[in-house]
Write an enzyme that holds these catalytic residues in place. Structure first.
Site, PDB file in Angstrom:
ATOM      1  N   GLU A  51      -1.250   5.124   0.122  1.00  0.00           N
ATOM      2  CA  GLU A  51      -1.713   5.542   1.445  1.00  0.00           C
ATOM      3  C   GLU A  51      -2.858   6.545   1.335  1.00  0.00           C
ATOM      4  OE1 GLU A  51       1.356   5.459   0.172  1.00  0.00           O
ATOM      5  OE2 GLU A  51       2.872   5.632   1.736  1.00  0.00           O
TER       6      GLU A  51
ATOM      7  N   CYS B  26       5.784   8.743   1.699  1.00  0.00           N
ATOM      8  CA  CYS B  26       6.456   9.962   1.258  1.00  0.00           C
ATOM      9  C   CYS B  26       5.981  11.146   2.109  1.00  0.00           C
ATOM     10  CB  CYS B  26       6.179  10.206  -0.224  1.00  0.00           C
ATOM     11  SG  CYS B  26       4.509  10.810  -0.582  1.00  0.00           S
TER      12      CYS B  26
ATOM     13  N   CYS C 200      -0.621   8.310  -4.163  1.00  0.00           N
ATOM     14  CA  CYS C 200       0.039   7.183  -3.495  1.00  0.00           C
ATOM     15  C   CYS C 200      -1.011   6.268  -2.864  1.00  0.00           C
ATOM     16  CB  CYS C 200       0.965   7.679  -2.390  1.00  0.00           C
ATOM     17  SG  CYS C 200       2.309   8.730  -2.952  1.00  0.00           S
TER      18      CYS C 200
ATOM     19  N   ASN D 246      -1.339   2.580  -5.461  1.00  0.00           N
ATOM     20  CA  ASN D 246      -0.923   3.801  -6.134  1.00  0.00           C
ATOM     21  C   ASN D 246      -1.613   3.888  -7.495  1.00  0.00           C
ATOM     22  OD1 ASN D 246       0.764   1.561  -6.803  1.00  0.00           O
ATOM     23  ND2 ASN D 246       2.366   2.911  -7.594  1.00  0.00           N
TER      24      ASN D 246
ATOM     25  N   CYS E  73       2.262  12.097   1.719  1.00  0.00           N
ATOM     26  CA  CYS E  73       1.361  11.194   2.448  1.00  0.00           C
ATOM     27  C   CYS E  73       1.445  11.428   3.955  1.00  0.00           C
ATOM     28  CB  CYS E  73       1.689   9.742   2.122  1.00  0.00           C
ATOM     29  SG  CYS E  73       1.127   9.269   0.470  1.00  0.00           S
TER      30      CYS E  73
ATOM     31  N   GLU F 169      -1.047   6.153 -10.738  1.00  0.00           N
ATOM     32  CA  GLU F 169      -0.166   7.143 -11.358  1.00  0.00           C
ATOM     33  C   GLU F 169      -0.871   7.859 -12.510  1.00  0.00           C
ATOM     34  OE1 GLU F 169       3.387   4.908 -12.280  1.00  0.00           O
ATOM     35  OE2 GLU F 169       3.997   4.933 -10.165  1.00  0.00           O
TER      36      GLU F 169
HETATM   37 ZN    ZN Z   1       3.041   9.121  -0.768  1.00  0.00          ZN
END
Ligand code: ZN
Length: 144
Positions: free
Chosen positions: A61, A93, A59, A48, A96, A50
């Protein structure tokens, strides 16, 4: 369901764990790692990344998917694994899931695990992508 840790799955775990170490996560405080195996056998890890403008966050993924596409062009994902430092594994999430749907058939296995491999605290949840994200909005709907 927690499948046996096959060599192929362990390779995904190791790639996700390596990528996770580079996580840029000063806001959530959670380092996430992901790995995908694409058709042809190559494995790509992601972490990830940010951003102070939270919407700019990527993210793990999606980072793994973007890395694979930037290296290979067209990809088809065959398996995905996501790891976090939380005791209970975190699934991808919704954002993703939508991105995964662009590059993976519903039949592929997808796993979420914690970091406690080789200990009694290890947890891994596995399912198919189609069960995790049924009725995905795909390019099929955009055909004229
Ligand atoms: Zn995600």
């Amino acid at each position: 369901m927690s499948p046996a840790m096959t060599a192929a799955l362990k390779a995904l775990f190791d790639a996700a764990r390596r990528a996770r170490l580079n996580s840029y996560s000063p806001y959530s405080g959670h380092k996430i790692g992901a790995a995908i195996r694409v058709k042809g056998g190559q494995v790509f890890g992601g972490c990830n990344v940010e951003n102070s403008s939270y919407g700019g966050t990527n993210c793990a993924e999606r980072v793994a998917i973007q890395k694979a596409i930037s290296e290979l062009g067209q990809i088809e994902i065959e398996e995905i694994l996501v790891i976090t430092d939380a005791p209970n594994p975190w699934p991808p999430c919704g954002f993703c899931r939508q991105v995964i749907a662009e590059f993976a058939p519903a039949s592929i296995p997808i796993h979420a695990a914690n970091l406690a491999i080789d200990t009694p605290e290890f947890k891994m949840r596995s399912t198919t992508f189609g069960k995790l994200f049924p009725e995905a909005f795909t390019s099929d709907f955009l055909q004229k």
